[in-house]
Design an enzyme around this catalytic site. Structure first.
Site, PDB file in Angstrom:
ATOM      1  N   LYS A  11       1.914  -2.596  -3.402  1.00 23.01           N
ATOM      2  CA  LYS A  11       0.568  -2.025  -3.510  1.00 23.01           C
ATOM      3  C   LYS A  11      -0.502  -3.125  -3.424  1.00 23.01           C
ATOM      4  CE  LYS A  11       2.147   1.685  -6.671  1.00 23.01           C
ATOM      5  NZ  LYS A  11       1.783   2.389  -7.921  1.00 23.01           N
ATOM      6  N   HIS A 126       5.406   0.738  -5.339  1.00 20.27           N
ATOM      7  CA  HIS A 126       5.922   2.100  -5.300  1.00 20.27           C
ATOM      8  C   HIS A 126       7.391   1.989  -4.916  1.00 20.27           C
ATOM      9  CE1 HIS A 126       6.738   6.229  -4.459  1.00 20.27           C
ATOM     10  NE2 HIS A 126       7.323   5.813  -3.348  1.00 20.27           N
TER      11      HIS A 126
HETATM   12  P1  IDP Z   1       6.514   5.742 -10.285  1.00 15.85           P
HETATM   13  O1  IDP Z   1       5.558   4.957  -9.391  1.00 15.85           O
HETATM   14  O2  IDP Z   1       7.129   4.882 -11.353  1.00 15.85           O
HETATM   15  O3  IDP Z   1       7.547   6.528  -9.501  1.00 15.85           O
HETATM   16  P2  IDP Z   1       5.068   8.258 -10.667  1.00 15.85           P
HETATM   17  O4  IDP Z   1       5.256   9.165 -11.833  1.00 15.85           O
HETATM   18  O5  IDP Z   1       5.653   8.659  -9.359  1.00 15.85           O
HETATM   19  O6  IDP Z   1       5.621   6.809 -11.096  1.00 15.85           O
HETATM   20  O7  IDP Z   1       3.511   8.018 -10.522  1.00 15.85           O
HETATM   21  C1  IDP Z   1       2.954   7.446  -9.355  1.00 15.85           C
HETATM   22  C2  IDP Z   1       1.920   6.399  -9.746  1.00 15.85           C
HETATM   23  O8  IDP Z   1       0.870   7.036 -10.486  1.00 15.85           O
HETATM   24  C3  IDP Z   1       2.441   5.327 -10.695  1.00 15.85           C
HETATM   25  O9  IDP Z   1       3.099   4.257 -10.035  1.00 15.85           O
HETATM   26  C4  IDP Z   1       1.157   4.852 -11.350  1.00 15.85           C
HETATM   27  O10 IDP Z   1       0.422   3.980 -10.468  1.00 15.85           O
HETATM   28  C5  IDP Z   1       0.384   6.160 -11.495  1.00 15.85           C
HETATM   29  N1  IDP Z   1       0.611   6.795 -12.811  1.00 15.85           N
HETATM   30  C6  IDP Z   1       1.663   7.539 -13.212  1.00 15.85           C
HETATM   31  N2  IDP Z   1       1.516   7.977 -14.479  1.00 15.85           N
HETATM   32  C7  IDP Z   1       0.317   7.496 -14.880  1.00 15.85           C
HETATM   33  C8  IDP Z   1      -0.428   7.620 -16.124  1.00 15.85           C
HETATM   34  O11 IDP Z   1       0.008   8.257 -17.100  1.00 15.85           O
HETATM   35  N3  IDP Z   1      -1.632   6.976 -16.170  1.00 15.85           N
HETATM   36  C9  IDP Z   1      -2.137   6.260 -15.129  1.00 15.85           C
HETATM   37  N4  IDP Z   1      -1.477   6.137 -13.949  1.00 15.85           N
HETATM   38  C10 IDP Z   1      -0.276   6.737 -13.833  1.00 15.85           C
HETATM   39 MG    MG Z   2       7.282   8.111  -8.230  1.00 14.71          MG
END
Ligand code: IDP
Ligand code: MG
Length: 168
Positions: A11, A126
């Site tokens: 990212k 990601h």
């Molecule tokens: P991941 O990237 O670990 O798979 P996901 O649940 O897919 O997590 O969420 C995508 C992205 O959204 C995360 O990498 C992060 O940047 C953001 N994100 C997820 N949950 C939160 C939160 O509770 N607060 C702020 N940003 C979040």
């Molecule tokens: Mg994810």
């Protein structure tokens, strides 16, 4: 399928902080095979398609801007596809938990991520979280021509007319 595949995106905070080499080293140490790689500016359309399942979350607007580089001076991202046994689990293990404050200290997110004063999880990478998601994401981010080998089935279509940028 012989291999598992995973989409990894470095990212814009990785680029802004000059951490690309470090993150590459960590990913290379996994022994997984790198099968595709490109640097790109993420359009709003791509960011929204990528995170479509998170629409409605309080942080949705921020992650769309984050992926587009709007929080880091328009830095680009590097998109990678890795192949190998348990590729998703292997990459997620070294990446660490979504919340960088909860990630294990030796993971990439745990050692280098932060939560900004505005509450954005700057968590550097990601990584696809399961096979179906990886399949969808790899097809969203890459065309078959951009991936060295045919990792998924392809077909050939006659395209009658389309716009394409070419060198002047
Ligand atoms: P991941 O990237 O670990 O798979 P996901 O649940 O897919 O997590 O969420 C995508 C992205 O959204 C995360 O990498 C992060 O940047 C953001 N994100 C997820 N949950 C939160 C939160 O509770 N607060 C702020 N940003 C979040
Ligand atoms: Mg994810």
């Amino acid at each position: 399928m012989k291999n598992d595949y995973v989409l990894v995106v470095l990212k814009p905070d990785v680029m802004a902080k000059g951490l690309m080499g470090h993150v590459f080293s960590r990913l290379s140490e996994t022994g997984l095979e790198l099968v595709a790689m490109k640097i790109l500016s993420v359009s709003r359309e791509l960011a929204e398609a990528h995170y479509h399942h998170l629409e409605g979350q309080a942080f949705y607007g921020d992650i769309i801007k984050y992926l587009q580089g709007k929080l880091h001076g328009q830095h680009k991202v590097v998109a990678l596809v890795y192949a190998g046994k348990n590729a998703i689990a292997v990459c997620r293990d070294i990446t660490g938990a979504t919340n960088p404050e909860e990630a294990e200290p030796k993971t990439i997110r745990g050692s280098l991520g932060r939560i900004t004063t505005k509450g954005v999880y700057e968590n550097l990478l990601h990584v696809s979280s399961e096979k179906e998601e990886a399949l969808r994401e790899i097809k969203l981010w890459f065309t078959p021509e951009e991936i060295g080998s045919d990792i998924f089935p392809t077909k050939v279509e006659m395209i009658k007319s389309f716009k394409k940028k070419v060198w002047k």
